[in-house]
Design a protein around this motif. Sequence first.
Motif, mmCIF file in Angstrom:
data_model
loop_
_atom_site.group_PDB
_atom_site.id
_atom_site.type_symbol
_atom_site.label_atom_id
_atom_site.label_comp_id
_atom_site.label_asym_id
_atom_site.label_seq_id
_atom_site.Cartn_x
_atom_site.Cartn_y
_atom_site.Cartn_z
ATOM 1 N N ILE A 131 39.183 33.395 52.602
ATOM 2 C CA ILE A 131 38.798 34.798 52.449
ATOM 3 C C ILE A 131 38.357 35.015 51.007
ATOM 4 C CG2 ILE A 131 39.573 37.185 52.625
ATOM 5 C CD1 ILE A 131 41.650 36.218 54.677
ATOM 6 N N ASP A 132 37.058 35.181 50.817
ATOM 7 C CA ASP A 132 36.467 35.258 49.483
ATOM 8 C C ASP A 132 36.373 36.711 49.031
ATOM 9 O OD1 ASP A 132 35.029 35.032 47.155
ATOM 10 O OD2 ASP A 132 33.498 33.697 47.984
ATOM 11 N N ASP A 133 37.192 37.074 48.035
ATOM 12 C CA ASP A 133 37.225 38.459 47.545
ATOM 13 C C ASP A 133 36.462 38.646 46.237
ATOM 14 O OD1 ASP A 133 38.741 39.133 49.694
ATOM 15 O OD2 ASP A 133 40.637 39.330 48.632
ATOM 16 N N THR A 134 35.653 37.669 45.855
ATOM 17 C CA THR A 134 34.957 37.781 44.565
ATOM 18 C C THR A 134 33.829 38.815 44.605
ATOM 19 O OG1 THR A 134 33.573 35.878 45.173
ATOM 20 C CG2 THR A 134 35.541 35.446 43.827
ATOM 21 N N ASN A 251 40.145 38.426 43.842
ATOM 22 C CA ASN A 251 39.119 39.254 43.219
ATOM 23 C C ASN A 251 39.179 39.109 41.698
ATOM 24 O OD1 ASN A 251 40.372 41.781 41.764
ATOM 25 N ND2 ASN A 251 41.578 41.537 43.649
ATOM 26 N N LYS A 252 38.080 39.454 41.061
ATOM 27 C CA LYS A 252 38.002 39.412 39.598
ATOM 28 C C LYS A 252 37.648 40.790 39.048
ATOM 29 C CE LYS A 252 36.520 34.586 39.847
ATOM 30 N NZ LYS A 252 37.898 34.094 39.713
ATOM 31 N N ALA A 253 38.101 41.815 39.766
ATOM 32 C CA ALA A 253 37.794 43.192 39.391
ATOM 33 C C ALA A 253 38.611 43.611 38.168
ATOM 34 C CB ALA A 253 38.078 44.127 40.558
ATOM 35 N N GLU A 254 38.270 44.777 37.644
ATOM 36 C CA GLU A 254 39.000 45.338 36.513
ATOM 37 C C GLU A 254 40.453 45.578 36.912
ATOM 38 O OE1 GLU A 254 38.779 49.308 33.626
ATOM 39 O OE2 GLU A 254 37.186 48.899 35.084
ATOM 40 N N GLY A 275 54.436 31.224 62.079
ATOM 41 C CA GLY A 275 53.800 29.988 61.633
ATOM 42 C C GLY A 275 52.574 30.167 60.766
ATOM 43 N N LEU A 276 52.376 31.353 60.236
ATOM 44 C CA LEU A 276 51.211 31.618 59.385
ATOM 45 C C LEU A 276 51.501 31.164 57.957
ATOM 46 C CD1 LEU A 276 49.032 34.796 59.407
ATOM 47 C CD2 LEU A 276 50.052 34.083 57.249
ATOM 48 N N GLU A 277 50.453 30.742 57.246
ATOM 49 C CA GLU A 277 50.563 30.403 55.835
ATOM 50 C C GLU A 277 49.498 31.164 55.052
ATOM 51 O OE1 GLU A 277 50.380 26.199 55.218
ATOM 52 O OE2 GLU A 277 51.932 25.750 56.711
ATOM 53 N N HIS A 278 49.883 31.693 53.891
ATOM 54 C CA HIS A 278 48.913 32.372 53.025
ATOM 55 C C HIS A 278 49.062 31.886 51.596
ATOM 56 C CE1 HIS A 278 47.407 35.904 50.556
ATOM 57 N NE2 HIS A 278 46.351 35.367 51.111
ATOM 58 N N ARG A 279 47.953 31.422 51.034
ATOM 59 C CA ARG A 279 47.917 30.974 49.647
ATOM 60 C C ARG A 279 46.854 31.751 48.887
ATOM 61 N NH1 ARG A 279 49.671 26.852 52.770
ATOM 62 N NH2 ARG A 279 51.382 25.595 51.930
ATOM 63 N N ILE A 280 46.933 31.664 47.566
ATOM 64 C CA ILE A 280 46.007 32.413 46.703
ATOM 65 C C ILE A 280 45.437 31.443 45.675
ATOM 66 C CG2 ILE A 280 45.770 34.330 45.068
ATOM 67 C CD1 ILE A 280 48.400 35.443 46.429
ATOM 68 N N THR A 281 44.141 31.556 45.432
ATOM 69 C CA THR A 281 43.502 30.745 44.407
ATOM 70 C C THR A 281 42.556 31.617 43.596
ATOM 71 O OG1 THR A 281 42.259 28.691 44.028
ATOM 72 C CG2 THR A 281 41.551 30.046 45.870
ATOM 73 N N GLY A 282 42.211 31.166 42.410
ATOM 74 C CA GLY A 282 41.204 31.845 41.611
ATOM 75 C C GLY A 282 41.700 33.005 40.773
ATOM 76 N N GLU A 283 43.028 33.170 40.633
ATOM 77 C CA GLU A 283 43.529 34.244 39.782
ATOM 78 C C GLU A 283 43.314 33.888 38.318
ATOM 79 O OE1 GLU A 283 47.046 36.569 42.080
ATOM 80 O OE2 GLU A 283 47.594 34.596 41.312
ATOM 81 N N GLY A 284 42.735 34.828 37.538
ATOM 82 C CA GLY A 284 42.479 34.598 36.128
ATOM 83 C C GLY A 284 43.308 35.498 35.246
ATOM 84 N N ASP A 285 42.706 35.941 34.128
ATOM 85 C CA ASP A 285 43.454 36.771 33.183
ATOM 86 C C ASP A 285 43.360 38.261 33.505
ATOM 87 O OD1 ASP A 285 40.837 37.254 32.534
ATOM 88 O OD2 ASP A 285 40.976 36.547 30.457
ATOM 89 N N HIS A 312 51.563 37.364 44.073
ATOM 90 C CA HIS A 312 50.351 37.571 43.279
ATOM 91 C C HIS A 312 50.676 37.640 41.794
ATOM 92 C CE1 HIS A 312 47.367 38.596 46.496
ATOM 93 N NE2 HIS A 312 48.482 38.802 47.177
ATOM 94 N N LYS A 313 49.740 37.189 40.995
ATOM 95 C CA LYS A 313 49.897 37.280 39.547
ATOM 96 C C LYS A 313 49.956 38.744 39.125
ATOM 97 C CE LYS A 313 48.010 35.344 35.291
ATOM 98 N NZ LYS A 313 46.954 34.464 34.701
ATOM 99 N N THR A 314 50.789 39.028 38.137
ATOM 100 C CA THR A 314 50.981 40.395 37.666
ATOM 101 C C THR A 314 49.971 40.740 36.577
ATOM 102 O OG1 THR A 314 53.350 40.256 38.129
ATOM 103 C CG2 THR A 314 52.637 41.999 36.638
ATOM 104 N N TYR A 315 49.292 41.868 36.764
ATOM 105 C CA TYR A 315 48.362 42.383 35.755
ATOM 106 C C TYR A 315 48.830 43.756 35.286
ATOM 107 C CZ TYR A 315 45.280 38.725 37.584
ATOM 108 O OH TYR A 315 44.750 37.525 37.993
ATOM 109 N N SER A 316 48.371 44.157 34.113
ATOM 110 C CA SER A 316 48.769 45.441 33.520
ATOM 111 C C SER A 316 47.590 46.395 33.439
ATOM 112 C CB SER A 316 49.331 45.223 32.107
ATOM 113 O OG SER A 316 50.514 44.454 32.165
ATOM 114 N N THR A 317 47.910 47.690 33.403
ATOM 115 C CA THR A 317 46.903 48.733 33.233
ATOM 116 C C THR A 317 47.571 49.909 32.522
ATOM 117 O OG1 THR A 317 45.171 49.982 34.390
ATOM 118 C CG2 THR A 317 47.339 49.919 35.435
ATOM 119 N N ILE A 318 46.844 51.022 32.390
ATOM 120 C CA ILE A 318 47.405 52.248 31.832
ATOM 121 C C ILE A 318 47.839 53.135 32.990
ATOM 122 C CG2 ILE A 318 47.005 54.262 30.376
ATOM 123 C CD1 ILE A 318 47.055 51.591 28.875
#
Length: 548
Positions: A131-134, A251-254, A275-285, A312-318
């Motif tokens: 599933i491509d979220d880019t 995704n690589k959104a703001e 029996g489902l598996e879910h993985r995540i790839t492509g997480e950046g900064d 999921h990787k944790t990101y920060s915002t205001i």
Amino acid sequence: MTKKTLLLFIFLSYSLASLAQKRGSLENTVITSEKGEIRVQTGENGELKINVEPKDITKFKAAGLVRYGDFGAKGDGETDDIDAIAATHAFANLHGLRVKADDKARYYIGGKERTAVIRTDTDFGKAAFMIDDTEVQNRNASVFTVSSGLQSFKLEKITSLKRNQEKIEAPLPGPCLITVTNANVKQYIRYGLNQNNGSSQTDIFVVDKNGNVDMKAPIIWDFDQITDITALPIDEKELRITGGRFTTIANKAESKYTYYSRNISIRRSHVLVEGLEHRITGEGDHGAPYGGFITIGDCANVTVKNTILTGHKTYSTIGAANKPVTMGTYDLSANRAINVSFVNCTQTNDINDNTYWGILGSNFCKNMLYDRCVLSRFDAHQGVANATIRNSTLGHMGINAIGSGLLLIENSTIRGRSIVNLRSDYGSTWQGEVIIRNCVLVPAGGKPTSPALISGSYSGQHDFGYTCYMPERITIENLRIDDSKHPENYKGPAIFTNFNPEMRDDSYKEKFPYVKTKEVILRNVTTASGKPLRTSDNLYMFKDVQVK
């Protein structure tokens, strides 16, 4: 073929096409049965146009199932197969057929706005789904939605409800899920960095065909007024979704609160996911948060079993208070759902790694269960009525909850800062009882800390839209506290953290008084440090609690 037989065949073909178009329109599809090969095309308005000739319909019905390849899916990992996948399910839904993926296939799903609607048993098997979220057209559009063919309807004559009411007077076709709202009352008025003006008073419950409320998940609020009340008939036959190796290309959104819902959304009662598996790839900064890969809402009796998930990787915002805040981002979520069970579920990343957010978020749920799970967090934001955690291990974010009824934690290991954190942003409220038995607490995952078993914070100066309670009774038996690593001058673990450091004597006045715990029952609580269990650093606040 006689003239009479030919006319009958034409009539049946026309009727089938008409029925297909009518029912398929709910899924933004048009299904026809003209002669020729199976065709899947996109119309001018984005609708999916599917044609299956009568002899193929007969063949599929005889087999009892359809495959994505039958409708043109390539499964090569490069071609976008979402239209073929959605078409397969639309056809299966119309004819009541099972859906089977090819075990060797790699189905690529790009950013096109298209949702496959599942209404029949589906076996994803060993197939891979990318599933491509880019580049996504609509971040709110689910990839799969598990839905009911039954239609909801309004209950116009019900104008009020009472807490613990046992019956409603309404004509019903059978067991129904009732959702009720009073938009004129606001509750869960959030406090802190993500402050808000609250949510409309909401409840969800199940009734039988005679209107009798299932008292295992009772009505929890008084509704003096009702602005909306809806009944959704409950599917009584279980729908099964099995297998599948899903990977989200992140995704690589703001990094802001623009949640992505590219997921499997369950909106039907009586569903088993196994029996489902879910993985995540492509997480950046940076990246936008996720609302959950498996999301469960407006339904009852859903079980997710033997499933592998990923934090999921944790990101920060205001945040709303104009200060930096880490954003909640989830692989599991449940909203307005009853009898939701997670059984033997694990995650691919370390449950103690705080660079990944806790895996579950929930709101307005009843009767939630973790059994034999190894996950980073259990969390109830806007209230849960009754929750059970058993035979499980909870990671760095532990157990976070507000709500009512019974919170039962047994045969489990908790590696958070406390056994239960009563969420301060919603008033650290639990109107009911907490039972903790046969458990191990490893405070902060073994880092030096001064632990408390029950944590939270309450100033008494903020209106959350309801009276806030501490658990009326807390029973703790056979608890082992591994506080072998602790800071200097350690006094030993406490039952309660200091919920209000300002409340030191009678001079402190709460505008919205906190209803304190009446009694704590302790049986066989031991510590690795050898230090005894204390009540709290704030002895004044808990002076009236009976510790037995």
